[in-house]
Design a protein around this motif. Structure first.
Motif, mmCIF file in Angstrom:
data_model
loop_
_atom_site.group_PDB
_atom_site.id
_atom_site.type_symbol
_atom_site.label_atom_id
_atom_site.label_comp_id
_atom_site.label_asym_id
_atom_site.label_seq_id
_atom_site.Cartn_x
_atom_site.Cartn_y
_atom_site.Cartn_z
ATOM 1 N N VAL A 159 -6.557 33.038 -1.836
ATOM 2 C CA VAL A 159 -8.487 32.865 -1.964
ATOM 3 C C VAL A 159 -8.332 31.260 -2.183
ATOM 4 N N ARG A 160 -7.445 30.889 -2.673
ATOM 5 C CA ARG A 160 -7.405 29.277 -3.554
ATOM 6 C C ARG A 160 -7.192 28.782 -1.757
ATOM 7 N N LEU A 161 -6.449 29.550 -1.384
ATOM 8 C CA LEU A 161 -5.659 28.980 0.239
ATOM 9 C C LEU A 161 -7.041 28.713 0.916
ATOM 10 N N GLY A 162 -7.489 29.788 1.328
ATOM 11 C CA GLY A 162 -8.483 30.695 1.967
ATOM 12 C C GLY A 162 -9.576 29.337 2.142
ATOM 13 N N ALA A 163 -10.474 29.350 0.755
ATOM 14 C CA ALA A 163 -10.907 28.627 0.191
ATOM 15 C C ALA A 163 -10.960 27.439 1.292
ATOM 16 N N GLN A 164 -9.470 26.923 0.359
ATOM 17 C CA GLN A 164 -9.633 25.496 1.114
ATOM 18 C C GLN A 164 -9.039 25.491 2.449
ATOM 19 N N GLU A 165 -8.791 25.766 3.331
ATOM 20 C CA GLU A 165 -8.875 26.301 4.425
ATOM 21 C C GLU A 165 -10.524 26.450 5.403
ATOM 22 N N ALA A 166 -11.186 27.198 4.609
ATOM 23 C CA ALA A 166 -12.390 27.164 4.791
ATOM 24 C C ALA A 166 -13.198 26.358 5.412
ATOM 25 N N ALA A 167 -12.762 25.195 4.273
ATOM 26 C CA ALA A 167 -13.539 24.002 4.152
ATOM 27 C C ALA A 167 -13.213 23.321 4.796
ATOM 28 N N ARG A 168 -11.798 22.961 5.034
ATOM 29 C CA ARG A 168 -11.238 21.995 6.299
ATOM 30 C C ARG A 168 -11.448 22.204 7.367
ATOM 31 N N LEU A 169 -11.437 23.057 7.566
ATOM 32 C CA LEU A 169 -12.237 23.760 9.077
ATOM 33 C C LEU A 169 -13.664 23.935 9.281
ATOM 34 N N ASP A 170 -14.262 23.718 8.384
ATOM 35 C CA ASP A 170 -15.753 23.687 8.344
ATOM 36 C C ASP A 170 -16.522 25.299 8.518
ATOM 37 N N GLN A 171 -15.722 26.217 8.156
ATOM 38 C CA GLN A 171 -15.939 27.548 8.616
ATOM 39 C C GLN A 171 -16.000 29.063 7.829
ATOM 40 N N ASP A 172 -16.120 29.748 7.856
ATOM 41 C CA ASP A 172 -16.645 31.083 7.271
ATOM 42 C C ASP A 172 -15.240 31.405 6.543
ATOM 43 N N LEU A 173 -15.425 31.685 5.136
ATOM 44 C CA LEU A 173 -14.592 32.616 4.616
ATOM 45 C C LEU A 173 -14.959 34.253 4.632
ATOM 46 N N LEU A 174 -13.886 34.873 4.974
ATOM 47 C CA LEU A 174 -14.237 35.891 4.740
ATOM 48 C C LEU A 174 -13.070 37.257 3.803
ATOM 49 N N LEU A 175 -13.587 37.696 2.706
ATOM 50 C CA LEU A 175 -12.378 38.854 1.473
ATOM 51 C C LEU A 175 -12.487 39.999 2.075
#
Length: 293
Positions: free
Chosen positions: A159-175
């Motif tokens: 989850v933490r890495l996913g949030a960082q990647e979503a921010a980096r890519l400027d994309q939504d995060l889907l859990l």
């Protein structure tokens, strides 16, 4: 100290897909890159000339692939390594725990069970660090980052890495959470969080809160799926830029990947990042703690 990106190269299509993916990401994060090719020691059993020829071919390949890296991103700090032994083990044991290992994979048919029939599965199981497995498929026009949430301690890293990647890519995060042991609905549909059990809703809410703490400006969506977990994750990430899965550490710091991750890798359709370690926060409370309370 920042992570070093180790990329396994062998000149194949999947290897070059991994190279493109890894070098682009390394350039964005100002990470050093190490290109790695393996020489199987069994060539020495064939004879001295065969072993020398394998070594020569490895050196020529690394020169060629280094030129590809320079053409992609000339500013990347690059070194090369030749390692000896079985490919999976040699690659998996080379990086340090804080590094990222990146390998390509051929797409395969869906396979259940614990058969380690794919080299990427073997590498992901044996590695001490986070591992990215990149399929040889078109990655253009993909969007969003998908994270599997399953109530284990490994989900927190994901989850933490996913949030960082979503921010980096400027994309939504889907859990995505697919409760184990539930019967599949005939339509294999996904239901809104509020229609599911309080436990599932609480688990996903905790995950969403954790993600927002890591990256407050991203949009976080949640999904509970009534289907096999691996199929649910593959379906949710069909057009995704990245799928992130965690590894539970309940039985040690470097446990093998679980059956869901295994099945995802055997039918991979998206770059999969297997997260080991906890990025960027001192609070190591497991997402599973609130779900089991």
């Amino acid at each position: 100290m920042s992570a070093t990106y180790y990329i396994g190269v062998d000149g194949s299509g999947p290897s070059r897909a991994a190279l493109r993916w890894g070098v682009r990401r390394a350039a964005e994060r100002n990470a050093d890159v190490v290109l790695v090719n393996t020489v199987d020691d069994e060539w020495g059993l064939v004879g001295r000339d065969a072993a020398a020829d394998a070594e020569r071919q490895a050196k020529e390949l690394l020169i060629e692939e280094s030129a590809r890296v320079t053409a992609l991103h000339s500013g990347v700090t690059l070194t090369t390594r030749i390692v000896h032994g079985g490919t999976a083990w040699a690659l998996a044991t080379l990086p340090s725990p804080e590094d990222l290992l990146i390998v390509g994979t051929h797409k395969t048919g869906f396979l259940r069970g614990r058969v380690l029939g794919s080299r990427s599965v073997q590498i992901a199981s044996a590695a001490r660090c986070s591992v990215a497995i990149v399929p040889d498929t078109t990655l253009d026009s993909r969007h969003d980052v998908v994270v599997g949430v399953d109530g284990t301690d490994g989900a927190l890293s994901a989850v933490r890495l996913g949030a960082q990647e979503a921010a980096r890519l400027d994309q939504d995060l889907l859990l995505v959470y697919a409760p184990p042991g539930l019967p599949r609905s005939e339509s294999s549909r996904s239901d809104p969080v509020e229609d599911r059990s309080p436990q599932a809703a609480r688990m996903l809410q905790d995950a969403a809160t954790e993600a927002a703490t890591m990256a407050s400006r991203i949009t976080v969506r949640r999904r509970v799926a009534h289907r096999d977990p691996a199929e649910a994750l593959l379906d949710a990430s069909f057009d995704a830029a990245l799928l992130i899965l965690g590894v539970s550490t309940r039985h040690g710091e470097n446990t093998l990947i679980g059956s869901v991750t295994h099945d995802v890798l055997m039918n991979i359709n998206v770059p999969v990042l297997i997260a080991r370690g906890l990025p960027a926060r001192s609070d190591t409370t497991s997402l599973a703690s609130s779900a089991s309370a």
